[in-house]
Structures are given as structure tokens and as C-alpha cells.
Design a protein around this motif. Structure first.
Motif, PDB file in Angstrom:
ATOM      1  N   LEU A 186      11.333  -2.383  23.073  1.00 26.44           N
ATOM      2  CA  LEU A 186      10.622  -1.802  21.931  1.00 26.44           C
ATOM      3  C   LEU A 186      11.600  -1.293  20.882  1.00 26.44           C
ATOM      4  O   LEU A 186      11.366  -1.443  19.675  1.00 26.44           O
ATOM      5  N   ASP A 187      12.686  -0.696  21.323  1.00 20.00           N
ATOM      6  CA  ASP A 187      13.670  -0.195  20.367  1.00 20.00           C
ATOM      7  C   ASP A 187      14.325  -1.342  19.604  1.00 20.00           C
ATOM      8  O   ASP A 187      14.644  -1.207  18.411  1.00 20.00           O
ATOM      9  N   GLN A 188      14.534  -2.461  20.279  1.00 21.78           N
ATOM     10  CA  GLN A 188      15.112  -3.618  19.585  1.00 21.78           C
ATOM     11  C   GLN A 188      14.145  -4.186  18.556  1.00 21.78           C
ATOM     12  O   GLN A 188      14.548  -4.576  17.457  1.00 21.78           O
ATOM     13  N   LEU A 189      12.867  -4.231  18.909  1.00 21.52           N
ATOM     14  CA  LEU A 189      11.865  -4.672  17.936  1.00 21.52           C
ATOM     15  C   LEU A 189      11.819  -3.713  16.751  1.00 21.52           C
ATOM     16  O   LEU A 189      11.711  -4.135  15.588  1.00 21.52           O
ATOM     17  N   ASN A 190      11.926  -2.427  17.052  1.00 21.89           N
ATOM     18  CA  ASN A 190      11.875  -1.403  16.014  1.00 21.89           C
ATOM     19  C   ASN A 190      13.053  -1.520  15.055  1.00 21.89           C
ATOM     20  O   ASN A 190      12.927  -1.206  13.870  1.00 21.89           O
ATOM     21  N   GLU A 191      14.192  -1.971  15.552  1.00 21.53           N
ATOM     22  CA  GLU A 191      15.355  -2.154  14.690  1.00 21.53           C
ATOM     23  C   GLU A 191      15.101  -3.258  13.670  1.00 21.53           C
ATOM     24  O   GLU A 191      15.640  -3.229  12.561  1.00 21.53           O
ATOM     25  N   ARG A 192      14.278  -4.211  14.027  1.00 21.64           N
ATOM     26  CA  ARG A 192      13.984  -5.318  13.124  1.00 21.64           C
ATOM     27  C   ARG A 192      12.884  -4.949  12.135  1.00 21.64           C
ATOM     28  O   ARG A 192      13.068  -5.057  10.921  1.00 21.64           O
ATOM     29  N   VAL A 193      11.753  -4.544  12.664  1.00 20.04           N
ATOM     30  CA  VAL A 193      10.629  -4.109  11.835  1.00 20.04           C
ATOM     31  C   VAL A 193      10.082  -2.823  12.437  1.00 20.04           C
ATOM     32  O   VAL A 193       9.736  -2.800  13.617  1.00 20.04           O
ATOM     33  N   PRO A 194      10.006  -1.738  11.694  1.00 17.39           N
ATOM     34  CA  PRO A 194       9.605  -0.437  12.249  1.00 17.39           C
ATOM     35  C   PRO A 194       8.263  -0.477  12.976  1.00 17.39           C
ATOM     36  O   PRO A 194       7.267  -0.981  12.447  1.00 17.39           O
ATOM     37  N   LEU A 195       8.252   0.059  14.182  1.00 21.24           N
ATOM     38  CA  LEU A 195       7.032   0.085  14.970  1.00 21.24           C
ATOM     39  C   LEU A 195       6.031   1.119  14.469  1.00 21.24           C
ATOM     40  O   LEU A 195       4.889   1.155  14.948  1.00 21.24           O
ATOM     41  N   SER A 196       6.429   1.934  13.538  1.00 23.50           N
ATOM     42  CA  SER A 196       5.481   2.864  12.931  1.00 23.50           C
ATOM     43  C   SER A 196       4.705   2.202  11.798  1.00 23.50           C
ATOM     44  O   SER A 196       3.709   2.739  11.303  1.00 23.50           O
ATOM     45  N   VAL A 197       5.175   1.014  11.400  1.00 23.22           N
ATOM     46  CA  VAL A 197       4.568   0.296  10.280  1.00 23.22           C
ATOM     47  C   VAL A 197       3.831  -0.958  10.763  1.00 23.22           C
ATOM     48  O   VAL A 197       2.739  -1.268  10.294  1.00 23.22           O
ATOM     49  N   ALA A 198       4.433  -1.670  11.691  1.00 21.61           N
ATOM     50  CA  ALA A 198       3.874  -2.940  12.149  1.00 21.61           C
ATOM     51  C   ALA A 198       3.713  -2.953  13.659  1.00 21.61           C
ATOM     52  O   ALA A 198       4.433  -2.251  14.382  1.00 21.61           O
ATOM     53  N   ARG A 199       2.771  -3.743  14.120  1.00 19.21           N
ATOM     54  CA  ARG A 199       2.555  -3.924  15.551  1.00 19.21           C
ATOM     55  C   ARG A 199       2.948  -5.353  15.928  1.00 19.21           C
ATOM     56  O   ARG A 199       2.294  -6.316  15.551  1.00 19.21           O
ATOM     57  N   TRP A 200       4.060  -5.467  16.669  1.00 23.44           N
ATOM     58  CA  TRP A 200       4.454  -6.762  17.193  1.00 23.44           C
ATOM     59  C   TRP A 200       3.457  -7.156  18.288  1.00 23.44           C
ATOM     60  O   TRP A 200       2.817  -6.302  18.901  1.00 23.44           O
ATOM     61  N   HIS A 201       3.350  -8.440  18.551  1.00 23.78           N
ATOM     62  CA  HIS A 201       2.463  -8.888  19.618  1.00 23.78           C
ATOM     63  C   HIS A 201       3.108  -9.987  20.439  1.00 23.78           C
ATOM     64  O   HIS A 201       4.087 -10.615  20.029  1.00 23.78           O
ATOM     65  N   ARG A 202       2.549 -10.214  21.607  1.00 23.13           N
ATOM     66  CA  ARG A 202       2.990 -11.288  22.490  1.00 23.13           C
ATOM     67  C   ARG A 202       1.776 -11.853  23.214  1.00 23.13           C
ATOM     68  O   ARG A 202       0.734 -11.211  23.310  1.00 23.13           O
ATOM     69  N   HIS A 203       1.946 -13.065  23.740  1.00 18.95           N
ATOM     70  CA  HIS A 203       0.868 -13.760  24.429  1.00 18.95           C
ATOM     71  C   HIS A 203       1.112 -13.697  25.932  1.00 18.95           C
ATOM     72  O   HIS A 203       2.173 -14.098  26.411  1.00 18.95           O
ATOM     73  N   ILE A 204       0.130 -13.203  26.655  1.00 21.21           N
ATOM     74  CA  ILE A 204       0.334 -12.882  28.068  1.00 21.21           C
ATOM     75  C   ILE A 204      -0.762 -13.485  28.947  1.00 21.21           C
ATOM     76  O   ILE A 204      -1.809 -13.901  28.466  1.00 21.21           O
ATOM     77  N   ASN A 205      -0.469 -13.501  30.256  1.00 17.84           N
ATOM     78  CA  ASN A 205      -1.460 -13.815  31.292  1.00 17.84           C
ATOM     79  C   ASN A 205      -2.151 -15.160  31.087  1.00 17.84           C
ATOM     80  O   ASN A 205      -3.374 -15.264  31.076  1.00 17.84           O
ATOM     81  N   PHE A 206      -1.347 -16.203  30.933  1.00 15.13           N
ATOM     82  CA  PHE A 206      -1.894 -17.551  30.817  1.00 15.13           C
ATOM     83  C   PHE A 206      -2.003 -18.183  32.199  1.00 15.13           C
ATOM     84  O   PHE A 206      -1.055 -18.149  32.986  1.00 15.13           O
ATOM     85  N   CYS A 207      -3.135 -18.780  32.490  1.00 18.11           N
ATOM     86  CA  CYS A 207      -3.303 -19.590  33.692  1.00 18.11           C
ATOM     87  C   CYS A 207      -3.455 -21.031  33.247  1.00 18.11           C
ATOM     88  O   CYS A 207      -4.376 -21.356  32.490  1.00 18.11           O
ATOM     89  N   ILE A 208      -2.545 -21.897  33.692  1.00 23.71           N
ATOM     90  CA  ILE A 208      -2.537 -23.297  33.299  1.00 23.71           C
ATOM     91  C   ILE A 208      -3.006 -24.140  34.486  1.00 23.71           C
ATOM     92  O   ILE A 208      -2.637 -23.870  35.625  1.00 23.71           O
ATOM     93  N   PRO A 209      -3.835 -25.141  34.257  1.00 22.31           N
ATOM     94  CA  PRO A 209      -4.305 -25.981  35.367  1.00 22.31           C
ATOM     95  C   PRO A 209      -3.156 -26.586  36.163  1.00 22.31           C
ATOM     96  O   PRO A 209      -2.037 -26.746  35.655  1.00 22.31           O
ATOM     97  N   ALA A 210      -3.436 -26.932  37.390  1.00 22.74           N
ATOM     98  CA  ALA A 210      -2.421 -27.507  38.272  1.00 22.74           C
ATOM     99  C   ALA A 210      -1.867 -28.797  37.690  1.00 22.74           C
ATOM    100  O   ALA A 210      -2.558 -29.512  36.944  1.00 22.74           O
ATOM    101  N   ARG A 211      -0.629 -29.107  38.018  1.00 24.56           N
ATOM    102  CA  ARG A 211      -0.041 -30.358  37.574  1.00 24.56           C
ATOM    103  C   ARG A 211      -0.875 -31.523  38.106  1.00 24.56           C
ATOM    104  O   ARG A 211      -1.336 -31.512  39.235  1.00 24.56           O
ATOM    105  N   GLY A 212      -1.026 -32.518  37.269  1.00 26.86           N
ATOM    106  CA  GLY A 212      -1.830 -33.664  37.652  1.00 26.86           C
ATOM    107  C   GLY A 212      -3.275 -33.565  37.205  1.00 26.86           C
ATOM    108  O   GLY A 212      -4.023 -34.548  37.267  1.00 26.86           O
ATOM    109  N   THR A 213      -3.670 -32.360  36.724  1.00 23.85           N
ATOM    110  CA  THR A 213      -5.034 -32.183  36.240  1.00 23.85           C
ATOM    111  C   THR A 213      -5.244 -32.958  34.940  1.00 23.85           C
ATOM    112  O   THR A 213      -4.365 -32.996  34.082  1.00 23.85           O
ATOM    113  N   ASP A 214      -6.399 -33.575  34.808  1.00 28.38           N
ATOM    114  CA  ASP A 214      -6.751 -34.227  33.553  1.00 28.38           C
ATOM    115  C   ASP A 214      -7.085 -33.128  32.554  1.00 28.38           C
ATOM    116  O   ASP A 214      -8.111 -32.461  32.661  1.00 28.38           O
ATOM    117  N   MET A 215      -6.190 -32.913  31.593  1.00 27.28           N
ATOM    118  CA  MET A 215      -6.357 -31.805  30.662  1.00 27.28           C
ATOM    119  C   MET A 215      -7.619 -31.935  29.805  1.00 27.28           C
ATOM    120  O   MET A 215      -8.144 -30.947  29.314  1.00 27.28           O
TER     121      MET A 215
END
Length: 266
Positions: A186-215
Motif C-alpha cells: 500500500l505504501d508503494q502504491l501511495n508513493e505513485r498515486v496518493p491513497l487519500s485521493v485515489a483507490r487502486w484496485h485489483r482483480h481477485i478470486n478467479f476460478c477458471i475451468p479445468a484444462r481441456g474444458t470447451d470454453m
């Protein structure tokens, strides 16, 4: 001589990063049916109409270089909160406001030439799946900027430019996206863009079908970036592959917004 050695070392590190990070998640994402997901409005890629990503389409991209904001669009937002995480806003202060204002002003000048999207393309910014016509906003990403952002921050070199489609088939520049690597604190993100001004985000908790699945026939109400599965236990039970986080950290900035509350809107 020291400068030359440093340049060679950084280049080697970037090459190693690509070699390690590209195959794993890119292989899992290739072929994924992203129908109903607006890749710009669905970030942590960093990731549309009823089109299926073709095999190998993303294989050459590292998860950090392909940081694309992937907010859900077209009403398909039911499970978005399960797969998005935001930084908390820190207490506002004048120093952060001043620093953010400088970032915005400098970015306005740096991006002025890219109001002509042809110039952006000539400089290496490539539109992310422009064939997905449902995208109201298209990310033009320069992978080299994304790779450099893993190691250092240049506010005048965002990973992606954000373009809004225009009725005549062109693009209007509205903003940019900064990125950082998955492990950034968080401190590293804050050094780039202040966390008091902007909210960084990330994408989490992805479940991907098993290999070989017809997507094309996979149950995307359960899997993927808008799926109901958001825990490893549920993913294991469904026979999928679980990723606690995909892509890196991301933050949008709209430097020409007249409403201050929308300049760093997520």
C-alpha cells in the motif's frame, strides 16, 4: 560502464519476468469466453460481445503487461464485488491533494498528442480487442510501459490510454491507467498515486475451468471474472483452477474531468 551494466541487468530482469509469468495465466485465459464482459468497464491487467478469445491470443503477454481494467458492463455486475478489491481511502491532506494535482496537470500535457489515436498507435499503444463493439471505452495499451511500471513509476508514461468510442468510428481520449505489480505494498502504491485521493484496485478470486474444458460451453455464471465461484474450496469442488489474484494493481485517471470527484474515479 555502470550505466550500461544496469541497463543490461534491467533488460534481463524484464525478459525473465516475461518468461516466467506469461505461460501460466495466459494459457488459462486463452480461449475463455468473455461474452457479456466489457473489458474496459468490467483491472489487474490487466483483461465485449459474444466473441470467444482464440487459443494463444494472450500467450505472449505477461500478466503484468496485460493489466487491463476489467469492470463488468451491460448489467452483468451481480458478482463483481466478489472479484474486485480496492484500497481504502486514507485521510485527506493538502500535501496529497497538491501532489495529485501535479500528476493530473503533467499528464494532461504528456497525453495531449494522443488525442489523435493514430499517434498513440504509432507510439506502440495497441487497442485491446477493438472488435468487441460493446466496449464503450477501449484500452490502448503499450506493453513496454506496463513492464517498466513493474519496476519504476513514470507518471507521464501510463500503461494504457483510455479512449471512448465516437459515432464516426474513431476514438476520443478521456483518460489513462497506471499499473503496478501484484506484490506492491500500500505504501508503494501511495508513493505513485496518493491513497487519500485515489483507490487502486485489483482483480481477485478467479476460478477458471479445468484444462481441456470447451470454453464455449463452460458455465460462465460460475467461472471467470463475473462468476459466482470466489473461493478456492468452491473452485476445487467445481474442478476448476483458482487464482487468488490476476494481473497487478491498477488505477484510472481522467485528467480532463471538470468534476474533481471524477478525476480519479474507479
Amino acid at each position: 560502464m555502470p550505466l550500461r551494466h544496469s541497463t543490461v541487468k534491467i533488460t534481463a530482469m524484464l525478459a525473465l519476468t516475461l518468461a516466467i509469468s506469461a505461460p501460466a495465466f495466459a494459457q488459462d485465459m486463452s480461449g475463455m469466453d468473455m461474452s457479456g464482459h466489457d473489458m474496459s468497464q468490467m483491472p489487474g491487467a490487466k483483461q465485449s460481445d459474444a466473441t470467444t478469445m482464440k487459443e494463444g491470443e494472450m500467450d505472449s503477454m505477461s500478466d503484468e503487461a496485460m493489466d487491463h481494467d476489467m469492470h463488468m458492463g451491460n448489467g452483468a455486475m451481480k458478482n463483481m464485488s466478489l472479484h474486485m478489491a480496492y484500497t481504502d481511502l486514507r485521510p485527506a491532506n493538502d500535501a496529497d491533494k497538491a501532489r495529485a494535482a501535479v500528476l493530473v496537470t503533467d499528464l494532461q500535457h504528456a497525453l495531449a498528442k494522443y488525442k489523435d489515436y493514430h499517434v498513440a498507435e504509432a507510439d506502440g499503444f495497441k487497442p485491446f480487442h477493438p472488435e468487441f463493439k460493446q466496449q464503450k471505452v477501449v484500452h490502448f495499451t503499450r506493453n513496454w510501459n506496463g513492464l517498466k511500471a513493474m519496476f519504476t513509476f513514470n507518471p507521464n508514461e501510463p500503461t494504457s490510454l483510455l479512449y471512448e468510442r465516437t459515432p464516426d468510428g474513431g476514438y476520443k481520449l478521456i483518460g489513462a491507467m497506471y499499473t503496478d505489480h501484484k506484490g506492491a505494498t500500500l505504501d508503494q502504491l501511495n508513493e505513485r498515486v496518493p491513497l487519500s485521493v485515489a483507490r487502486w484496485h485489483r482483480h481477485i478470486n478467479f476460478c477458471i475451468p479445468a484444462r481441456g474444458t470447451d470454453m464455449k460451453t463452460a458455465d460462465w455464471t460460475k467461472f471467470g471474472p463475473n462468476g459466482s465461484i470466489a473461493t478456492k474450496e468452491a473452485c476445487d469442488a467445481a474442478g476448476g483452477r483458482f487464482y487468488p489474484q490476476v494481473f497487478g494493481w491498477m488505477v484510472h485517471v481522467y485528467p480532463w474531468e471538470t468534476n474533481p470527484q471524477l478525476v480519479w474515479a474507479h
